[in-house]
Scaffold this active site. Structure first.
Site, mmCIF file in Angstrom:
data_model
loop_
_atom_site.group_PDB
_atom_site.id
_atom_site.type_symbol
_atom_site.label_atom_id
_atom_site.label_comp_id
_atom_site.label_asym_id
_atom_site.label_seq_id
_atom_site.Cartn_x
_atom_site.Cartn_y
_atom_site.Cartn_z
ATOM 1 N N PHE A 223 0.851 -1.193 0.000
ATOM 2 C CA PHE A 223 0.000 0.000 0.000
ATOM 3 C C PHE A 223 0.887 1.243 0.000
ATOM 4 C CE2 PHE A 223 0.444 -1.103 4.526
ATOM 5 C CZ PHE A 223 0.729 0.116 5.120
ATOM 6 N N GLY A 317 -2.201 -6.774 5.190
ATOM 7 C CA GLY A 317 -1.390 -5.599 5.483
ATOM 8 C C GLY A 317 -0.144 -5.651 4.634
ATOM 9 N N ASP A 318 0.729 -4.674 4.784
ATOM 10 C CA ASP A 318 1.968 -4.601 4.012
ATOM 11 C C ASP A 318 1.663 -4.688 2.509
ATOM 12 O OD1 ASP A 318 3.002 -4.552 6.546
ATOM 13 O OD2 ASP A 318 4.184 -6.377 6.370
ATOM 14 N N ASN A 319 2.054 -5.771 1.857
ATOM 15 C CA ASN A 319 1.909 -5.880 0.397
ATOM 16 C C ASN A 319 0.560 -6.489 0.006
ATOM 17 O OD1 ASN A 319 4.802 -5.777 1.118
ATOM 18 N ND2 ASN A 319 5.120 -5.903 -1.073
ATOM 19 N N TRP A 320 -0.522 -5.950 0.539
ATOM 20 C CA TRP A 320 -1.838 -6.563 0.333
ATOM 21 C C TRP A 320 -2.591 -6.004 -0.874
ATOM 22 C CZ3 TRP A 320 -7.043 -4.729 1.246
ATOM 23 C CH2 TRP A 320 -7.131 -3.378 1.559
#
Length: 728
Positions: A223, A317-320
């Protein structure tokens, strides 16, 4: 109550085997995990039934990344706004204000992927009108118009992975562990990366037979986060797609859709298509394009994982980006589980309601990092209590299968009071499953629809910027979802376009439209469509309900600002009708406000004065010359207006009463399940013949629970709870 075990995932790390054994026994953990920056000790599989391991498909192999420098992930950025003070050349350092350890300009086909805009006129400066010096990153506009403002939308390379950079800075790894590398991300659309990602996972699975669950963290695109030149967050959008770009992706999009996207389609004049913006058709196309690609690629990694006899879990989360769990492509990935961080009741429901997985898991706060676990003002016990208190409301309404924590367990072990507290929380979490028999509590016979531009795609995610962080401009709206997450209602999220196409679903009793004017949540230009206002007026008049919060249905047209002001009974003063005198009908008591003990707290309010449009409007809260709560009857239906609704015990109860009243079911206060103290809530399990009552306050309370034509007097400790069997 008897102590049980299971349903808990505990972080572990190397070098403290004895303490880990003791903690696993205390928590009743049946799974362990590593975290970013920690490694699994050899004893991991001896401790528990399942071993999780984080896995990063788009980073982590630094040797490979350095050997393939053309595979970096890209991100669209916009330069600072620069004003031309004369007719001479205007020089713009495109990275001015950005963290140069995170980004560098990407010069691949700058004439195609970069864009210079005169923001004063909105006109694009033709490519021959500018050039960029690659050695400095300075772009020169040759003949700017004096006193016009210019920006550059440009592709950048991410030279440091966003999450690893955040963890590196937060933990001071540069000082505490000089051997730690700054990891470079790589994009699976670029040459050789996908083949490497597949082979790397296959090899890793073979080398780690102790791992039962591969915790993908997450897949490919982070994100949107951009740090400033002080290494602090400059722009954060938990939903942002600005880092899902690359020349390869943009070319593939053009080939499939038949039109080319511009830099401006991503930088969006500096708004970056935040979820508060009414989404453009072009941005929706990009989201779908990205989500289809991510789902296909992620499925291949999940298939490899399954073929190796392991489970596949995704961290939300993170690279979602591209794996939106309520999107149409998510189910095709074939994941076994989703885990996410609990920042509030709404974010907990975001995880618990995720479809198409076998189980869900919530990671409670605090994360075991030194920003909280320190002896210089850190309060891990307080944060653990806050996390559990806010999330428990959602856990009761829709229990997750598992819970856990993350980070450096060695830090947590320095705080025995914290370990004792999370041991209690783990047991209470299990008790909810044990005493409910794994069933959800019964909802009241009122179905609520939340109406905005995003609909089901962003279920439980409205008005969020950086996950669950508090923002001054949004907490008055986030309170609506925060309340609903723990209230006894079936909640559906509806998009304007589906309502226009098919009408309001038959099972919905009350619609909620909450948001500031011109945002995707209020609706903006959609209220210029006569079909929408006709449809909703007719629907409410037929006997349904409407709840408006802030600036609902806002769009200046025809002398009204709220396009459903006749239904809501109120409108907003825009300093255009100040010559009109108004005499509101203030009502002293009403079913909606029966639990308010003092002045209504509307947070930031609507931002402008609200007035009643008719003497028939019942003004329930009137402060400083503005309407803060109003109730209105429209045909056989009803509407309630709130100028704002930040979460609090009283506001949540007031919303519950408003939903009952708007649905024409205020009788449910007497005939269904209810508690006398607003800090308490009750959940009824008819098949188990018992109810759960919880105290959401840090003080003891006395409350009366009513239901089934009976009542119970209960004393609850701070944060306390009680299960009560109802005998026939």
């Amino acid at each position: 109550m008897p102590r049980t075990t299971g349903r808990v995932t505990m972080p572990i790390q190397e070098g403290i085997d004895d303490q880990i054994r003791e903690l696993a026994a205390a928590l009743g953990a049946d799974a362990v995990r590593n975290s970013d920056g920690t490694w699994l000790p050899e004893i991991a599989s001896e401790l528990v039934d399942k071993v999780y391991s984080t896995y990063f498909p788009a980073r982590g192999d630094q040797e490979w990344a350095l050997a393939h420098p053309d595979t970096l992930v890209n991100q669209y950025l916009m330069s600072e706004r620069v004003t031309a003070t004369g007719p001479g050349p205007l020089r713009i350092d495109v990275l001015a204000g950005y963290y140069r350890e995170q980004f560098r300009p990407c010069y691949e086909r700058v004439e195609r992927f970069w864009e210079v805009i005169d923001r004063t006129t909105g006109q694009v400066v033709p490519v021959p009108g500018w050039d960029v010096e690659e050695s400095t990153g300075v772009l020169t506009v040759h003949e700017p118009v004096p006193w016009h403002e210019y920006t550059v939308g440009f592709l950048a390379d991410q030279v440091w992975d966003t999450t690893q950079m955040y963890n590196y800075i937060t933990n001071g790894w540069g000082q505490t562990d000089p051997t730690r590398v700054r990891e470079r991300p790589y994009d699976v659309r670029k040459d050789g990366v996908w083949e490497h990602a597949r082979q790397a996972l296959t090899t890793w699975l073979a080398e780690h037979p102790e791992v039962d669950v591969v915790r993908f963290t997450t897949f490919f695109y982070h994100f949107t986060i951009a740090f400033n030149d002080q290494a602090k967050e400059r722009f954060v959008d938990w939903f942002g797609y600005s880092a899902s770009v690359s020349p390869q992706a943009l070319d593939a999009f053009e080939a499939e859709y038949g039109y080319a996207l511009r830099a401006e389609d991503f930088v969006d004049a500096g708004y970056y298509n935040s979820p508060f913006r009414v989404p453009s058709p072009r941005f929706r196309d990009w989201m779908d394009f990205t989500s289809r690609f991510v789902a296909r690629r992620a499925k291949e990694l999940v298939d490899i994982t399954h073929a190796a006899g392991r489970e596949a879990m995704m961290f939300l989360g993170d690279n979602w980006i591209g794996t939106e769990p309520y999107g149409e492509h998510f189910a095709s990935i074939g994941l076994d589980a989703v885990v996410g961080s609990a920042g509030s009741a709404a974010t907990t429901r975001l995880i618990s309601d995720v479809p198409a997985v076998r189980y869900t898991e919530i990671r409670f706060l605090p994360y075991f990092f030194p920003d909280v676990f320190n002896h210089d003002g850190g309060d891990p016990v307080g944060q653990a209590n806050d996390s559990w208190m806010t999330s428990r409301r959602a856990v009761v309404r829709h229990p997750l299968d598992r819970m856990g924590y993350g980070g450096y367990v060695s830090l947590a072990l320095e705080f025995p009071d914290f370990v004792s507290r999370i041991t209690q929380i783990a047991q209470e979490f299990r008790d909810i499953h044990e005493f409910s028999g794994g069933q959800r509590p019964q909802d009241a016979p009122v179905v609520v629809g939340v109406l905005n531009h995003w609909g089901a795609l962003r279920s439980w995610q409205t008005h969020m910027v950086a996950h669950a962080l508090r923002y001054k401009a949004t907490y008055s709206y986030v309170g609506v979802l925060e309340s609903l997450a723990g209230l006894p209602f079936t909640v559906r999220f509806l998009a304007f376009e589906e309502v226009l196409a098919s009408g309001v679903p038959d099972d919905v009793d009350v619609l909620v439209n909450a948001g500031a004017a011109d945002t995707a949540y209020s609706g903006g230009p959609v209220w210029d469509d006569p079909r929408l206002v006709e449809l909703l007026r007719s629907w409410v008049a037929a006997g349904h309900g409407l709840i408006g919060v802030g600036e609902p249905t806002a769009y200046a047209k025809g002398g009204s600002f709220f396009q459903l002001s006749d239904v809501l009974g109120v409108d907003e003063e825009r300093q255009l009708t100040l010559s009109t005198d108004r005499y509101p009908t203030v009502v002293g008591s009403h079913p909606v406000t029966a639990d308010l003990s003092g002045a209504f707290d509307d947070g930031e309010g609507a931002g402008h004065d609200i007035y009643a449009v008719s003497p028939r409007t019942q003004v329930l809260s009137y402060q400083d010359g503005t309407v803060r709560i109003a109730a209105n009857e429209f045909g056989r239906g009803r509407a309630v207006y709130f100028s704002g609704l930040p979460y609090s015990h009283e506001n949540s109860r007031t919303l519950q009463r408003a939903l009952y009243w708007a649905a024409g079911r205020e009788d449910l206060v007497e005939t269904w399940w209810f508690t006398s103290d607003t800090a308490t809530e009750v959940a009824w399990y008819p098949d188990r013949g018992r109810f759960l009552v919880t105290n959401n306050a840090y003080e003891p309370v006395s409350t009366t629970v009513t239901g089934q034509g009976r009542s119970w007097e209960l004393e609850l400790e701070p944060m306390g709870w009680a299960w009560v069997d109802v005998e026939d």
